[in-house]
Design a protein around this motif. Structure first.
Motif, short mmCIF file in Angstrom:
data_model
loop_
_atom_site.label_atom_id
_atom_site.label_comp_id
_atom_site.label_asym_id
_atom_site.label_seq_id
_atom_site.Cartn_x
_atom_site.Cartn_y
_atom_site.Cartn_z
N ALA A 1 20.17 34.09 34.02
CA ALA A 1 19.10 34.89 34.62
C ALA A 1 19.70 36.10 35.31
O ALA A 1 20.91 36.23 35.44
N ASP A 2 18.83 37.00 35.78
CA ASP A 2 19.32 38.19 36.47
C ASP A 2 20.17 37.81 37.67
O ASP A 2 19.80 36.93 38.46
N LYS A 3 21.31 38.46 37.78
CA LYS A 3 22.23 38.23 38.89
C LYS A 3 22.25 39.47 39.79
O LYS A 3 22.05 40.59 39.31
N ILE A 4 22.48 39.25 41.03
CA ILE A 4 22.56 40.37 41.97
C ILE A 4 23.90 40.31 42.71
O ILE A 4 24.23 39.29 43.32
N LEU A 5 24.64 41.37 42.58
CA LEU A 5 25.90 41.53 43.32
C LEU A 5 25.63 42.53 44.43
O LEU A 5 25.25 43.68 44.18
N THR A 6 25.79 42.09 45.67
CA THR A 6 25.55 42.99 46.80
C THR A 6 26.84 43.23 47.56
O THR A 6 27.69 42.34 47.68
N ILE A 7 26.97 44.45 48.04
CA ILE A 7 28.13 44.84 48.85
C ILE A 7 27.57 45.64 50.03
O ILE A 7 26.84 46.61 49.82
N TYR A 8 27.89 45.21 51.23
CA TYR A 8 27.37 45.98 52.37
C TYR A 8 28.37 46.05 53.51
O TYR A 8 29.25 45.21 53.66
N SER A 9 28.20 47.12 54.29
CA SER A 9 29.07 47.38 55.44
C SER A 9 28.54 46.59 56.62
O SER A 9 27.46 46.86 57.14
N THR A 10 29.31 45.60 57.06
CA THR A 10 28.82 44.73 58.13
C THR A 10 28.77 45.43 59.48
O THR A 10 27.96 45.07 60.33
N LYS A 11 29.62 46.43 59.68
CA LYS A 11 29.64 47.14 60.96
C LYS A 11 29.00 48.52 60.88
O LYS A 11 28.97 49.25 61.88
N LYS A 12 28.52 48.86 59.66
CA LYS A 12 27.81 50.12 59.43
C LYS A 12 28.65 51.34 59.86
O LYS A 12 28.15 52.27 60.48
N LEU A 13 29.93 51.28 59.49
CA LEU A 13 30.83 52.38 59.80
C LEU A 13 31.02 53.33 58.62
O LEU A 13 31.83 54.25 58.70
N GLY A 14 30.31 53.05 57.52
CA GLY A 14 30.47 53.91 56.35
C GLY A 14 29.45 53.60 55.29
O GLY A 14 28.58 52.74 55.45
N GLY B 1 20.84 51.60 46.25
CA GLY B 1 21.49 51.79 47.55
C GLY B 1 22.74 52.64 47.53
O GLY B 1 23.54 52.60 48.48
N ASN B 2 22.94 53.42 46.46
CA ASN B 2 24.10 54.32 46.44
C ASN B 2 24.07 55.26 47.65
O ASN B 2 23.01 55.72 48.07
N ASP B 3 25.23 55.50 48.21
CA ASP B 3 25.39 56.38 49.39
C ASP B 3 24.71 55.83 50.63
O ASP B 3 24.32 56.58 51.53
N THR B 4 24.56 54.50 50.70
CA THR B 4 24.07 53.85 51.91
C THR B 4 25.08 52.78 52.32
O THR B 4 26.09 52.59 51.65
N ASP B 5 24.75 52.08 53.40
CA ASP B 5 25.69 51.02 53.84
C ASP B 5 25.43 49.69 53.15
O ASP B 5 26.05 48.68 53.48
N SER B 6 24.49 49.65 52.18
CA SER B 6 24.19 48.41 51.47
C SER B 6 23.93 48.73 50.00
O SER B 6 22.98 49.45 49.67
N LEU B 7 24.78 48.20 49.13
CA LEU B 7 24.73 48.51 47.71
C LEU B 7 24.37 47.24 46.93
O LEU B 7 24.88 46.16 47.22
N GLU B 8 23.49 47.40 45.93
CA GLU B 8 23.05 46.26 45.13
C GLU B 8 23.18 46.59 43.65
O GLU B 8 22.72 47.64 43.19
N ILE B 9 23.82 45.68 42.91
CA ILE B 9 23.96 45.82 41.46
C ILE B 9 23.27 44.62 40.83
O ILE B 9 23.74 43.48 40.98
N ALA B 10 22.13 44.85 40.16
CA ALA B 10 21.39 43.78 39.51
C ALA B 10 21.65 43.85 38.01
O ALA B 10 21.56 44.92 37.40
N PHE B 11 21.97 42.70 37.40
CA PHE B 11 22.30 42.70 35.98
C PHE B 11 21.88 41.39 35.34
O PHE B 11 21.72 40.37 36.02
N ASN B 12 21.73 41.42 34.03
CA ASN B 12 21.41 40.23 33.25
C ASN B 12 22.64 39.87 32.44
O ASN B 12 23.12 40.67 31.63
N ALA B 13 23.14 38.67 32.68
CA ALA B 13 24.40 38.26 32.05
C ALA B 13 24.29 38.11 30.55
O ALA B 13 25.31 38.07 29.86
#
Length: 519
Positions: free
Chosen positions: A159-172, A190-202
């Motif tokens: 099923a669709d998977k979500i890979l998230t990457i975020y800045s925990t201290k919001k320093l960048g 979420g490009n150019d924000t402190d929280s990025l999400e990549i959703a994909f179907n395997a």
């Protein structure tokens, strides 16, 4: 290879093991089961486990690393000598506790994190620390999804998977560039924000495509601070890992313009502090002029009625009357313009065996790193004294809320392999050569106005690499008949710190000691 290169190399060596471990398990299992079953168990291992607080986990591991603890006692330190300590005044004790809490918090902000590289990881990542200048960008290297971790999953788990990457201290902010056309099968949010999400179907996109996106991941610092730490949290299903980023200004080198073949007088300055001992310091100056003509001599003088010190290349700095021993050391050290300096007391005398070139040889040897080298004494007849009295070790033992325990004892840590006449130690005599910048970084505590020796080396503990070498000698000829000097040196006129704290109490307060013992 520079330090930062070594750090990243080691980090990769550690974290890639997680993926290798996973692949090794897959390789081993393939001989006994079908490919669908191979990855079903590892996937379940990380898919269904609860998300973990990795920062808290690291803190707990730091605590478990400690092998010594409890409450030390100076009576258990097996060295001769008086135990300095005892009950600290309640007011000082409370003040020290408050200051220690501030110190621990300040240290924790920039302390190297302990990163756990998790088993059966579907992600490869750098377990060390990535570094970036404030308000600059760094590529988040090493982050990838394990190829077999998703491809060999049963169809029901595609099923669709979500890979998230975020800045925990919001320093960048976080940014990726897709190297292929983004479709319904892969969406980036979420490009150019402190929280990025990549959703994909395997089922519809390859892991190579996902990893090609991750290879473009960039962190941009947006909060200015010369040294601060960020943590990126990466999540895939219920699995999470932390990537640590150190945001810091790169310190500039301080380079001295001397050449290896330059004369020693361009590389070394002799410094001393004098108080009411003009006969001694005049004799010292004459001896330096004799054996190293042209070498700069800097003298701090806080005598009551200053007298001119005559000699070649002498600079005399007049201080307020009885300003203090360590204050004078700081003064002359601040005026040194050469890469190295030689500290001598004012009652020392250079001889033909005071071979400063032997010090310099070791400092300029690229095989070793030293900050200070001490030496030994000889008498007027040329008899050399190589005694353990002239080099010592310092050991500090973990204590409790009342502080730690410090022991000074005779001995050395090890021989210096490249120079067997040298020993690695923690404390040397008041005749040594040192790197100017290294000792400036430690300094001399001006609270010690009358007496202070071990006190400086406790300050230098963990900062300076120190050796004691048996190939340089100097005469120590003290002035035992100087009544005025003796009055201040050994009592009578106490310093403000001694009157307010007591000498011992100040040492205990400053260093968070419960007690100390000097052998």
């Amino acid at each position: 290879m520079n330090y930062s290169t070594i750090t990243v190399f080691v980090a990769f060596a550690v974290v890639v093991c997680d993926v290798f471990m996973l692949e090794a398990m897959q390789s081993h299992s393939s001989s006994t089961s079908d490919s669908n079953h191979i990855w079903n168990l590892p996937f379940e291992e990380w898919k269904n486990q609860p998300q973990r607080d990795l920062t808290d986990e690291g803190d707990k591991l730091q605590q478990k690393m400690v092998t010594e603890g409890g409450s030390c006692s100076c009576s258990d330190l097996h060295v001769p000598g008086k135990i300095h300590g005892g009950q600290m005044a309640e007011g000082l004790k409370l003040r020290r506790a408050a200051e220690m809490e501030k110190w621990r918090k300040e240290r924790a902000v920039n302390e190297e994190p302990l990163v756990t590289c998790r088993m059966l990881s579907p992600l490869s990542y750098v377990g060390g620390v990535l570094t970036v200048e404030p308000l600059k960008m760094v590529r988040v290297v090493g982050l990838s999804v394990a190829e077999k971790a998703i491809v060999d999953l049963p169809a029901k788990d595609h099923a669709d998977k979500i890979l998230t990457i975020y800045s925990t201290k919001k320093l960048g902010t976080l940014t990726v560039d897709s190297p292929f056309t983004v479709s319904e099968n892969c969406k980036i949010k979420g490009n150019d924000t402190d929280s990025l999400e990549i959703a994909f179907n395997a089922m519809s996109i390859t892991i190579d495509d996902i990893n090609s996106i991750l290879q473009t991941l960039v962190f941009k610092s947006t909060y200015y601070d010369i040294h601060i730490r960020e943590i990126l949290e990466v999540k895939l299903s219920n699995f999470n890992i932390n990537v640590h980023i150190e945001i810091r200004r790169e310190r500039r080198p301080k380079i001295y313009g001397t050449h290896y073949d330059d004369d020693i007088i361009k590389k070394v300055t002799v410094v001393t502090k004098t108080f009411e001992r003009y006969e001694c310091v005049d004799r010292l100056v004459r001896s330096v002029n004799q054996y190293y003509p042209g070498m700069q001599i800097l003298i701090a003088d806080d005598s009551e009625i200053p007298e001119e010190i005559v000699g070649s290349n002498v600079q005399q700095f007049i201080m307020p009357y009885k300003e203090g021993w360590f204050a004078g050391r700081n003064l002359v050290l601040s005026q040194v313009k050469t890469k190295y300096f030689v500290w001598v007391d004012d009652d020392f005398i250079f001889t033909e065996n005071t071979k400063l070139e032997n010090f310099l040889e070791k400092f300029e040897d690229p095989r070793i790193q030293l900050d200070m080298i001490g030496a030994f004494f000889e008498d007027v007849n040329g008899t050399k004294y190589i005694l353990s009295l002239f080099f010592k070790n310092i050991e500090i033992y973990a204590g409790d809320e009342d502080g730690d325990c410090m022991m000074r004892n005779r001995g050395f840590q090890r021989y210096l392999e490249e120079y067997p006449e040298c020993m690695i130690v923690d404390l040397v005599t008041n005749f040594f050569m040192a790197k100017t910048l290294s000792v400036r970084a430690v300094g001399f505590d001006p609270q010690f106005e009358r007496v202070g020796h071990t006190e400086h080396f406790v300050d230098a503990f963990g900062h300076l690499r120190i050796a004691s070498c048996r190939d340089v000698f100097i005469i120590h000829k003290s002035d035992k008949n100087n009544v005025k000097y003796a009055k201040f040196r050994r009592g009578g006129e106490s310093s403000p710190v001694s009157r307010y704290y007591g000498h011992d109490q100040y040492i205990l307060f400053k260093n968070n000691f419960k007690c100390y013992r000097l052998g």
